[in-house]
Design a protein around this motif. Sequence first.
Motif, PDB file in Angstrom:
ATOM      1  N   THR A   1       0.841  -1.202   0.000  1.00 15.54           N
ATOM      2  CA  THR A   1       0.000   0.000   0.000  1.00 15.54           C
ATOM      3  C   THR A   1       0.875   1.249   0.000  1.00 15.54           C
ATOM      4  O   THR A   1       0.683   2.163  -0.804  1.00 15.54           O
ATOM      5  CB  THR A   1      -0.955   0.003   1.207  1.00 15.54           C
ATOM      6  OG1 THR A   1      -1.833  -1.118   1.098  1.00 15.54           O
ATOM      7  CG2 THR A   1      -1.775   1.283   1.250  1.00 15.54           C
TER       8      THR A   1
ATOM      9  N   GLN B   1       1.007   3.755  -3.185  1.00 16.04           N
ATOM     10  CA  GLN B   1       0.498   5.118  -2.995  1.00 16.04           C
ATOM     11  C   GLN B   1       1.570   6.147  -3.350  1.00 16.04           C
ATOM     12  O   GLN B   1       1.264   7.203  -3.904  1.00 16.04           O
ATOM     13  CB  GLN B   1       0.000   5.308  -1.565  1.00 16.04           C
ATOM     14  CG  GLN B   1      -1.341   4.630  -1.327  1.00 16.04           C
ATOM     15  CD  GLN B   1      -1.811   4.704   0.112  1.00 16.04           C
ATOM     16  OE1 GLN B   1      -1.025   4.888   1.036  1.00 16.04           O
ATOM     17  NE2 GLN B   1      -3.109   4.530   0.302  1.00 16.04           N
TER      18      GLN B   1
ATOM     19  N   TYR C   1      -0.945   5.630  -7.049  1.00 21.21           N
ATOM     20  CA  TYR C   1      -2.091   4.751  -7.293  1.00 21.21           C
ATOM     21  C   TYR C   1      -3.084   4.901  -6.145  1.00 21.21           C
ATOM     22  O   TYR C   1      -2.698   5.181  -5.015  1.00 21.21           O
ATOM     23  CB  TYR C   1      -1.649   3.280  -7.369  1.00 21.21           C
ATOM     24  CG  TYR C   1      -0.832   2.948  -8.593  1.00 21.21           C
ATOM     25  CD1 TYR C   1      -1.456   2.697  -9.816  1.00 21.21           C
ATOM     26  CD2 TYR C   1       0.550   2.882  -8.529  1.00 21.21           C
ATOM     27  CE1 TYR C   1      -0.711   2.390 -10.945  1.00 21.21           C
ATOM     28  CE2 TYR C   1       1.303   2.573  -9.651  1.00 21.21           C
ATOM     29  CZ  TYR C   1       0.666   2.324 -10.853  1.00 21.21           C
ATOM     30  OH  TYR C   1       1.400   2.019 -11.971  1.00 21.21           O
TER      31      TYR C   1
ATOM     32  N   VAL D   1      -5.214   2.882  -3.702  1.00 28.97           N
ATOM     33  CA  VAL D   1      -5.047   1.503  -3.231  1.00 28.97           C
ATOM     34  C   VAL D   1      -6.083   1.147  -2.164  1.00 28.97           C
ATOM     35  O   VAL D   1      -6.332   1.915  -1.239  1.00 28.97           O
ATOM     36  CB  VAL D   1      -3.628   1.287  -2.640  1.00 28.97           C
ATOM     37  CG1 VAL D   1      -3.443  -0.151  -2.185  1.00 28.97           C
ATOM     38  CG2 VAL D   1      -2.556   1.671  -3.659  1.00 28.97           C
TER      39      VAL D   1
ATOM     40  N   THR E   1      -7.312  -2.590   0.112  1.00 24.28           N
ATOM     41  CA  THR E   1      -6.819  -3.925   0.444  1.00 24.28           C
ATOM     42  C   THR E   1      -7.947  -4.832   0.924  1.00 24.28           C
ATOM     43  O   THR E   1      -9.003  -4.371   1.355  1.00 24.28           O
ATOM     44  CB  THR E   1      -5.744  -3.867   1.542  1.00 24.28           C
ATOM     45  OG1 THR E   1      -6.324  -3.347   2.744  1.00 24.28           O
ATOM     46  CG2 THR E   1      -4.555  -3.006   1.123  1.00 24.28           C
TER      47      THR E   1
END
Length: 122
Positions: free
Chosen positions: A19, A23, A27, A29, A31
Amino acid sequence: MKKRILIVDDSLAILHLLTSFLQKQDYEVTTAEDGLMALDVMERFKPDIMFIDLIMPIIKGDKLCRIIRKMPEFNNTSLVIISATAAEEEIDFLSLGADACIAKGPIKSMLANFSEVLGHLE
């Protein structure tokens, strides 16, 4: 628009590491800790790319890939298997419907592999 990534892994350490890494690459993200949770997340978050651990509880990564590939709304979603066993054994990720496979391992080389795969998927 930022690309959206869903990481599915039962290891909290991997989820946090990836993550943070993704990031920083700009992006968006989200989960999930197992395949069932991933399917739930996908009802409200449509990822462009999914990184899916192969060995997980409830729904394993190979089954999750097959399920996703039967869902027309995710035809354009890239699926990438991540697995600790990928370094030791050949994984036929294409037969699972995945686009790539990344071996878990030393952090520096693993993140380099993530960058390489993302470059190919872009």
